[in-house]
Design a protein around this motif. Structure first.
Motif, mmCIF file in Angstrom:
data_model
loop_
_atom_site.group_PDB
_atom_site.id
_atom_site.type_symbol
_atom_site.label_atom_id
_atom_site.label_comp_id
_atom_site.label_asym_id
_atom_site.label_seq_id
_atom_site.Cartn_x
_atom_site.Cartn_y
_atom_site.Cartn_z
ATOM 1 N N VAL A 79 0.833 -1.204 0.000
ATOM 2 C CA VAL A 79 0.000 0.000 0.000
ATOM 3 C C VAL A 79 0.866 1.251 0.000
ATOM 4 N N THR B 161 0.710 4.116 -2.801
ATOM 5 C CA THR B 161 0.441 5.520 -2.466
ATOM 6 C C THR B 161 1.493 6.430 -3.097
ATOM 7 N N MET C 272 -0.371 9.011 -5.432
ATOM 8 C CA MET C 272 -0.638 10.327 -4.847
ATOM 9 C C MET C 272 -0.166 11.479 -5.744
ATOM 10 N N ALA D 160 -2.223 1.006 -7.181
ATOM 11 C CA ALA D 160 -2.079 2.430 -7.505
ATOM 12 C C ALA D 160 -3.141 2.856 -8.517
ATOM 13 N N MET E 127 -6.230 3.375 -6.679
ATOM 14 C CA MET E 127 -6.212 4.585 -5.846
ATOM 15 C C MET E 127 -6.294 5.864 -6.671
ATOM 16 N N VAL F 279 -7.925 9.385 -5.380
ATOM 17 C CA VAL F 279 -7.095 10.527 -4.973
ATOM 18 C C VAL F 279 -7.427 11.744 -5.829
ATOM 19 N N THR G 69 -6.548 10.869 0.188
ATOM 20 C CA THR G 69 -5.508 9.874 -0.064
ATOM 21 C C THR G 69 -5.548 8.756 0.972
ATOM 22 N N LEU H 171 -6.113 4.881 0.428
ATOM 23 C CA LEU H 171 -5.147 3.922 0.972
ATOM 24 C C LEU H 171 -5.867 2.803 1.734
#
Lengths: 322, 330
Positions: free
Chosen positions: A113, A117, A121, A182, A185, A189, A235, A239
């Protein structure tokens, strides 16, 4: 019985005047002093309305009960396994024995993770900046649509994509898993950052421009710091979501050893979701006990992050509104 | 804010001082670099989406070439004989998603109505987040719970009851022995979809103008008549969009379904085992015996991707039209 009772049925009563509207007033029988009590028709409508409200309340309680049931199931079975050894030791050499723990899986999930991130991010924030600060309305809408679609791609399909891209012909790797996480995410994000950036008052940007501050300095010095809280909250929520994601890891980082390893480019990284998944496919009560413990650790982390982010979010909104 | 440093105005002043001192060339470079990075990030997102479509279709070409569209209806899935058809998976996909939507749509909308119309704000602010928390439970935990807690209960209590009560319907067969099957998978999906529909619909219901609700009440409508006559009609497109988003989630869920559906290989009744497109990929991909099997699983992924994207685009299209309509009628 009075005339009021014989109004036409149900919803139409709201729109059309009753057929006998005129003689309602002409009628000798209408006594102005008659007490205004609900007719049977009205009582029926009210009872129906109450019944629907009760159904809705019951549905909400059902959902909350379901959450409580799942959390209780996990907590009651998982908490009894929990110990220092459980959090640090690896699983036993033979799965069909008691004891051992999930230490390597906790470390592995944190690693996976963490890397996801680090990838998602910056790209997510920059994509959000593009939408709010640089792009034309058309381009912003297109990117928004792309992000929504990316969010809608089933995670198992994502797993096959990354498999073809990174793993095919080589071995499974933790990095491949992180890469897939990713991609999961990224839209989260980006959308969270975009929403926060839109809340930053336009006046701040104008003021910066009026003072002769260049665009990038204004973004770096004024806009981004103002939005930082919301971006971080978004974020962290992404996560937490990635930490529980199992579908990509079952394809990309599933065949792992019982020990901590950081060879993310050449080996599968042990992780909690796949450990739970494997336990659920085997008829092994010892494995189940460890998996309940692992589920408890994971669920606790995710629920705490969610509650914390929600609290921060509410506080941030209040501050923005001031 | 307590410190002057975090105050936007003071930050502005500091920046302005620094900017006037620094050379214009640096600023021009900075602007260009930041702009370039942002464009790059946007292109990366686009590339990811395009890459997914390309790689998945590329992996499926072998199976697409061999089986064509017949893949969608044939129900034989035999790796040993290199014969693959997705009939069983698509049947499972349809049955589990239909069951999930059948339960989740009314429950989700009812919860949303409770939160938006019935609950006092204090209660709403507690129950709303709790319902959303249901969506935060990882699917692998839900599936684990499903097979160890929910399935035994279903096979020993719920399924015999349903079988005796409404077993005359052809879809309800004999109760299963383990509890793993299409029915359990449908229920697990319901738990995942309800919070999605509920939270989006609640937000929509809360946007209905108070004057419209008051108007209905003033005309003598009861609360339910107000919901039926004003709230639901004015938000219907958005609610439908929320349902499509939920459907997209149900279609694509692989792990929880793989855990509870029992990996069946034939078209069977509701309480029997089955498979969905996503669960088949999760269960078989790493153990694929030949390239054709792997390619057939990619073919399943293509089908999933297409259905998933259609559900998502439909939701987006409805939302956009709905918002435009809203803006014009306000």
């Amino acid at each position: 019985m009075s005339d009021l009772e014989s109004t036409s049925e149900g919803g139409t009563a709201l729109l059309d005047p009753p057929d006998h509207f005129d003689d309602l007033f002409a009628s000798e029988r209408l006594d102005p002093a008659r007490p205004l009590t609900a007719s049977r028709q009205l009582r029926r409508r009210q009872i129906f309305s109450r019944a629907m409200e009760s159904t809705q309340t019951a549905a909400a309680l059902l959902a909350v009960a379901m959450l409580a049931f799942v959390v209780y199931s996990v907590a009651s079975r998982g908490a009894s396994v929990l110990s220092f050894e459980f959090l640090t030791a690896g699983p036993p050499a033979i799965e069909e024995t008691a004891g051992g723990g999930i230490g390597p899986m906790i470390v592995g999930t944190a690693t996976l993770v963490g890397i996801a991130t680090v990838i998602a991010m910056p790209i997510g924030i920059l994509a959000a900046l593009y939408m709010t600060e640089f792009a034309s309305r058309r381009a912003a809408r297109l990117l928004r649509m792309v992000l929504d679609l990316l969010f809608g791609v089933p995670s198992i399909v994502l797993a096959l994509f990354v498999f073809e891209l990174i793993v095919a012909g080589k071995s499974e790797s933790g990095f491949a898993g992180s890469f897939a996480l990713a991609i999961i995410m990224l839209p989260l994000v980006a959308r969270a950052s975009q929403e926060t950036l839109l809340l930053v008052p336009q006046g701040l940007r104008d003021a910066a421009a009026a003072l002769g501050v260049s665009h990038w300095r204004a973004l770096r010095g004024v806009v981004l710091p103002s939005a930082l809280g919301g971006i971080i909250t978004g974020t962290v929520l992404a996560l937490a979501r990635a930490a529980g994601e199992s579908a990509p890891l079952i394809i990309l980082s599933a065949v792992f050893s019982r020990t901590v390893n950081f060879n993310i480019f050449s080996e599968a990284t042990p992780n909690i979701p796949v450990y739970i998944y494997k336990a659920s496919t085997a008829a092994n009560p010892y494995g189940w006990a460890r998996a309940w413990g692992a589920a408890f650790v994971l669920l606790l982390f995710i629920l705490i992050v969610n509650i914390g982010a929600r609290a921060l979010h509410a506080r941030g909104r209040r501050k923005m509104a001031r | 804010m307590s410190t002057g440093e975090a105050n936007p105005a003071s930050r502005l002043r500091a920046l302005a001082a620094r900017s006037s001192a620094s050379a214009g060339a640096v600023d021009r470079l900075g602007d260009a670099v930041l702009r370039g990075l942002c464009v790059l990030a946007a292109l990366l997102a686009l590339a990811a989406l395009a890459g997914i479509a390309y790689e998945v279709i590329d992996g499926a070409t072998l199976a697409i070439g061999r089986f064509g569209l017949g893949f969608l209806v044939h129900t034989t899935w035999q790796p040993n004989f290199k014969v693959f058809g997705a009939g069983v998976m698509l049947y499972g996909l349809a049955v589990t998603s239909a069951l999930a939507m059948l339960l989740a749509v009314p429950i989700g909308i009812a919860i949303a109505l409770y939160l938006a119309m019935v609950a006092p704000p204090r209660v709403r602010n507690v129950i709303g987040p709790l319902v959303e928390m249901l969506a935060a439970i990882p699917s692998v935990i839900l599936g684990f719970w499903g097979i160890l807690v929910l399935a035994p209960f279903l096979s020993s209590d719920m399924e015999p009851f349903l079988h005796s009560a409404i077993g005359f319907l052809p879809i309800f067969g004999e109760p299963s022995s383990t509890g793993a099957g299409l029915f359990t998978a449908g229920l697990i999906l319901t738990i995942m979809v309800v919070p999605i529909i509920a939270s989006i619909s609640r937000d929509l219901f809360l946007t209905v103008p108070q004057e419209m609700k008051d108007g209905a009440t003033a005309l003598g409508a009861t609360r339910w008549e107000m919901v039926r006559g004003v709230v639901l009609p004015s938000t219907a497109p958005g609610v439908v969009a929320a349902c499509f988003l939920g459907l997209g989630r149900a279609l694509g869920e692989a792990i929880a379904v793989a855990q509870v559906i029992g990996d069946g290989k034939a078209i069977q009744k509701l309480f029997e085992t089955g498979n969905t497109a996503a669960s088949a990929i999760a269960l078989e991909f790493l153990g694929a015996e030949n390239r054709l099997q792997a390619s057939s699983l990619f073919y399943l992924a293509v089908i999933l991707l297409v259905i998933g994207l259609i559900a998502n685009l439909t939701a987006q299209a409805i939302t956009r039209r709905f918002l435009i309509h809203r803006a014009m009628t306000r």
